[in-house]
Scaffold this motif. Structure first.
Motif, PDB file in Angstrom:
ATOM      1  N   SER A 127      19.019  51.275   6.504  1.00  0.00           N
ATOM      2  CA  SER A 127      19.352  52.695   6.373  1.00  0.00           C
ATOM      3  C   SER A 127      19.707  53.033   4.932  1.00  0.00           C
ATOM      4  O   SER A 127      19.352  54.099   4.417  1.00  0.00           O
ATOM      5  CB  SER A 127      20.519  53.060   7.278  1.00  0.00           C
ATOM      6  OG  SER A 127      20.161  52.837   8.615  1.00  0.00           O
ATOM      7  N   GLN A 130      17.980  59.090  12.587  1.00  0.00           N
ATOM      8  CA  GLN A 130      18.269  58.355  13.808  1.00  0.00           C
ATOM      9  C   GLN A 130      18.933  59.274  14.839  1.00  0.00           C
ATOM     10  O   GLN A 130      18.663  59.191  16.021  1.00  0.00           O
ATOM     11  CB  GLN A 130      19.193  57.180  13.469  1.00  0.00           C
ATOM     12  CG  GLN A 130      19.359  56.219  14.607  1.00  0.00           C
ATOM     13  CD  GLN A 130      19.965  54.911  14.138  1.00  0.00           C
ATOM     14  OE1 GLN A 130      20.364  54.763  12.996  1.00  0.00           O
ATOM     15  NE2 GLN A 130      20.034  53.956  15.034  1.00  0.00           N
ATOM     16  N   ASP A 176      14.230  56.568  10.392  1.00  0.00           N
ATOM     17  CA  ASP A 176      15.266  55.546  10.541  1.00  0.00           C
ATOM     18  C   ASP A 176      15.473  55.272  12.025  1.00  0.00           C
ATOM     19  O   ASP A 176      16.060  56.078  12.731  1.00  0.00           O
ATOM     20  CB  ASP A 176      16.567  56.022   9.891  1.00  0.00           C
ATOM     21  CG  ASP A 176      17.559  54.873   9.733  1.00  0.00           C
ATOM     22  OD1 ASP A 176      17.248  53.763  10.213  1.00  0.00           O
ATOM     23  OD2 ASP A 176      18.618  55.107   9.139  1.00  0.00           O
ATOM     24  N   GLU A 177      14.956  54.148  12.490  1.00  0.00           N
ATOM     25  CA  GLU A 177      15.046  53.738  13.885  1.00  0.00           C
ATOM     26  C   GLU A 177      14.687  54.856  14.849  1.00  0.00           C
ATOM     27  O   GLU A 177      15.492  55.230  15.697  1.00  0.00           O
ATOM     28  CB  GLU A 177      16.445  53.213  14.170  1.00  0.00           C
ATOM     29  CG  GLU A 177      16.757  52.122  13.185  1.00  0.00           C
ATOM     30  CD  GLU A 177      17.831  51.168  13.667  1.00  0.00           C
ATOM     31  OE1 GLU A 177      18.077  51.129  14.868  1.00  0.00           O
ATOM     32  OE2 GLU A 177      18.384  50.468  12.820  1.00  0.00           O
TER      33      GLU A 177
HETATM   34 MG    MG Z   1      20.709  51.839  10.069  1.00  0.00          MG
END
Ligand code: MG
Ligand code: ATP
Lengths: 226, 293
Positions: free
Chosen positions: A43, A87, A163-164
């Motif tokens: 991140s 995320q 991000d994810e």
């Molecule tokens: Mg992360």
């Protein structure tokens, strides 16, 4: 080279070294996974790419420009060429699907006629056709994720950071999302995606950059490497 | 930033004002009270000035004689006065006539005096020009059997002094209330900034320009200022015309009262301009440390 990082380091006040001497480059049109355990620095690296934070030392060039030295106008231009899927989505809670996607176009001052034409197109592309009028808070996590992707890509960014994005999704839904990403990538957008979802990485067979304790430990084509 | 983007900016400003209606209302009310009081003081000063100027430019002098001056001496004085430089005309006014005039002018005010007549015989003197008044008054006051001379004396100066003091008070009041108004506007905008914080962050990530983000907040301040100014102007001119009508209906026409049509434009422009400036200051105050990408 679209993204070039030279000896990037990021240290936080509490003496935590989140990134330690990262040197890598990413070409235009690539699809790159950033993998690593929790706390590896994925991140943080994306935050640097996105210029949400600046490196403690080292250089980061995007399209040949040092992001630490951009003027206000250049920063705005950089952001306009970057799509970001957070995320936690960060959608407008009070808005509908249409509002949220339109918001990205309003924010960069696109004309209203264009917004009315393009938003339904992109909403259809992420598989939410006909649901423009629904409040995003009424959608499932996976559906909200799609809205976030629609918002990040509606302005045809040069680079998409995610991000994810499959973090909370079941395998089928995350497969759908990856198919969409592959499509977007095929249309010319460079994609950098942080994930610790081994199955997804193995399925896609793309470039994988693995981080550990803030360092690059491997950079290969193919599947999961840890 | 594109000009066409105001299509998105203007509705956003109105949405914010509606969303925190209470603080918006408080800010509008403060702007209104500030501008209303300033305008009323201003108009009052203007009217006092006009009255003072009218007195100043008058060429009339009232000469009052001592009690019981014989008729022959009055005739002699008359010749003497006519001989002075700058005298255009002279009329003798007996004390009965003087009382009658008073009653005419002030109505029932002088009924209280009953039969007693406190007034004196005298002359009403017209000079050829206002600048003759002061030297004439001085010469005439020195003559025997003349009790006093009334006309363009110190009252005008003190009236001017009063209006100038009024202006200063008006200015001080405006600064004080204006400050309160600016603070309230900035508070109102700060609340909007706070409620829209997330949205603004996302706009920055999406690549909005600084001014595209700032404009709705600036406009919100300006709208508050303009709304307050318009309401203050409406109230102020309504009351002003009502006072004018009252004076006319009650025959108080010896007071010079300027017509609304003579005075409204500069006052209205001032109110609008000050409203806009206060609005801009209010937004600037709350946006100063805020909104840098
Ligand atoms: Mg992360
Ligand atoms: N703002 C911050 N202040 C201090 N330390 C931070 C901050 N952000 C991240 N860190 C630290 O930096 C390290 C890397 O964090 P990062 O969020 O990049 O990891 P990650 O690889 O994304 O992990 P995850 O898979 O859990 O999301 C962690 O040890 C974290 O505690």
């Amino acid at each position: 080279m679209l993204i070039q990082a030279f000896n990037l380091c990021k240290r936080y006040e509490n003496d935590i070294t989140a990134l330690d001497d990262i040197t890598l480059s990413i070409n235009r049109g690539e699809f790159v996974f950033l993998t690593g355990q929790s706390g590896a620095g994925k991140s943080t690296l994306i935050r640097l790419f996105f210029r949400e934070e600046l490196p403690s030392s080292g250089y980061l060039l995007i399209s040949g420009r040092n992001v630490a030295r951009l003027s206000g106008r250049e920063r705005v231009n950089l952001r306009r060429n970057i799509g970001m899927v957070f995320q936690d989505f960060r959608l407008l809670e009070r808005g509908t699907v249409f509002d949220n996607v339109a918001f990205a176009m309003k924010a960069v001052e696109r004309p209203w006629v264009e917004i009315k034409r393009k938003v339904p197109e992109i909403v259809k592309r992420v598989g939410l056709a006909g649901r423009e009028r629904e409040l995003v808070t009424r959608l499932s996590g996976g559906e909200q994720q799609r809205v976030a992707v629609a918002r990040a890509t509606v302005n045809n960014p040069l680079i998409l950071f995610a991000d994810e994005p499959t973090g909370d999704l079941d395998p089928d839904t995350s497969r759908d999302l990856m198919r969409l990403f592959a499509e977007i990538n095929a249309a010319g957008t460079t994609i950098v995606m942080a994930t610790h979802d081994r199955d997804t990485v193995n399925e896609m067979q793309r470039r994988v950059i693995a981080l550990q304790n803030g360092r690059v430990i491997s950079d290969t084509m193919g599947g999961w490497t840890l | 930033m594109k000009l066409s983007s105001f299509r998105y900016i203007v509705p956003e400003a109105f949405r914010s004002m509606r969303r925190n209606a209470f603080t918006t209302f408080a800010a509008v009310a403060t702007v209104m009270i500030t501008l209303f009081l300033c305008a009323i003081f201003w108009l009052l000063g203007q009217n006092l000035d006009a009255n003072a100027a009218a007195v100043e430019s008058s060429v009339e002098l009232a000469v009052y004689l001592e009690k019981d001056v014989p008729a022959a001496r009055v005739a002699e004085l008359r010749e003497q006065l006519l001989g002075l430089e700058g005298v255009a005309s002279l009329t003798f006014i007996g004390k009965e006539e003087a009382l009658e005039r008073m009653n005419e002018k002030f109505g029932s005010l002088y009924y209280v005096l009953g039969d007693a007549n406190p007034l004196m015989d005298g002359f009403s003197l017209f000079a050829e020009a206002p600048e003759h008044i002061a030297p004439l008054a001085e010469q005439i006051a020195a003559l025997p059997d003349v009790q006093m001379v009334r006309g363009n004396d110190g009252t005008v100066e003190s009236l001017f002094a009063f209006t100038s003091a009024l202006r200063k008070a008006d200015f001080a009041l405006m600064c004080l209330l204006g400050l309160a108004a600016v603070v309230l506007i900035s508070m109102s905008i700060r609340i909007t900034v706070f409620t829209r914080q997330k949205e603004v962050m996302v706009m920055k990530w999406l690549g909005s320009s600084n001014w595209f983000i700032r404009w709705p907040f600036v406009l919100e301040g300006v709208f508050i200022g303009v709304l307050g100014a318009v309401m203050a102007a409406a109230a102020c001119f309504y009351i002003y015309s009502a006072v004018g009508k009252y004076l006319l209906q009650n025959d108080l026409t010896f007071i010079l009262f300027l017509n609304v049509r003579q005075v409204w434009l500069p006052v209205a422009l001032f109110m609008l301009g000050t409203g806009v400036i206060m609005g801009c200051l209010g937004s600037a105050l709350s946006l100063r440390r805020f909104l840098n990408v």
